[in-house]
Design a protein around this motif. Structure first.
Motif: not given
Length: 209
Positions: A190-193, A196-198, A202-206
């Motif tokens: 869960m931490l790995r998947t 990455v999703a988080i 966080a890095a993408s434009q909302k």
């Protein structure tokens, strides 16, 4: 329910419940062992009473044997004298025929019956002696069992229950270890998947321009 020993340990925090269960089982096993001991003692006492009765029967049979032997000896002596008397009678006469049929024949029948009775009585005496000696050996066996085997059984039961408790704890430890390992593996996945999703989120434009 727990007996006196189990109740004594019931107040110990964190230990009382386990000790209570252990001694409850031990006391239950102790009751079973005590029932076995009581059964052994009852059987031993019954055999002792049987032997006393058998001894009385043997005394009676011994007296009957002596009586029968005397009666047979008397009958044989009488038969010998009557046979001599019959030989002195006129051969083929009615007197001799009557003497043989009405005197000698019944006497010899009676002697035969006494001899049969003597043989049966002696066989019964020997059979009772065998049974009585076997009872003595069984009584000794029961006493050895009570003094040697039962204490060994008590030790074996105690060890068996202790080993069973160890096996229960081992299985619990193994189950906890396996559950913990599965949970850690699941958390890692869960931490790995999820990590990455988080990061992507966080890095993408909302807001879509």
């Amino acid at each position: 329910g727990p007996g006196s020993v189990g109740r004594f340990f019931s107040w110990i925090p964190g230990v009382g419940e386990t000790m209570n269960k252990y001694f409850t089982r031990f006391e239950s096993a102790g009751n079973v062992i005590q029932a076995i001991v009581d059964s052994l003692r009852s059987g031993r006492d019954r055999l002792k009473r049987d032997n006393e009765t058998l001894l009385d029967d043997q005394d009676r049979m011994r007296g009957l044997t002596l009586k029968l032997m005397k009666m047979i000896a008397m009958g044989m002596t009488l038969d010998s004298k009557l046979t001599e008397h019959a030989a002195g009678l006129l051969q083929g006469s009615e007197e001799q025929k009557f003497f043989n049929e009405e005197v000698l024949f019944p006497l010899r029948q009676r002697i035969g019956d006494l001899q049969t009775q003597l043989a049966v009585n002696q066989q019964g005496y020997v059979a009772i002696e065998v049974i009585r000696r076997n009872n003595i050996e069984l009584i000794r066996g029961a006493e050895r069992c009570e003094n040697v085997t039962i204490p060994a059984l008590e030790i074996a039961v105690t060890i068996a229950m202790a080993l069973a408790n160890q096996r229960i704890v081992i299985s619990k430890i193994k189950a906890i270890d396996e559950t913990t390992a599965r949970l850690l593996r699941s958390n890692a996945q869960m931490l790995r998947t999820q990590g990455v999703a988080i990061y992507k989120d966080a890095a993408s434009q909302k807001i879509d321009i």
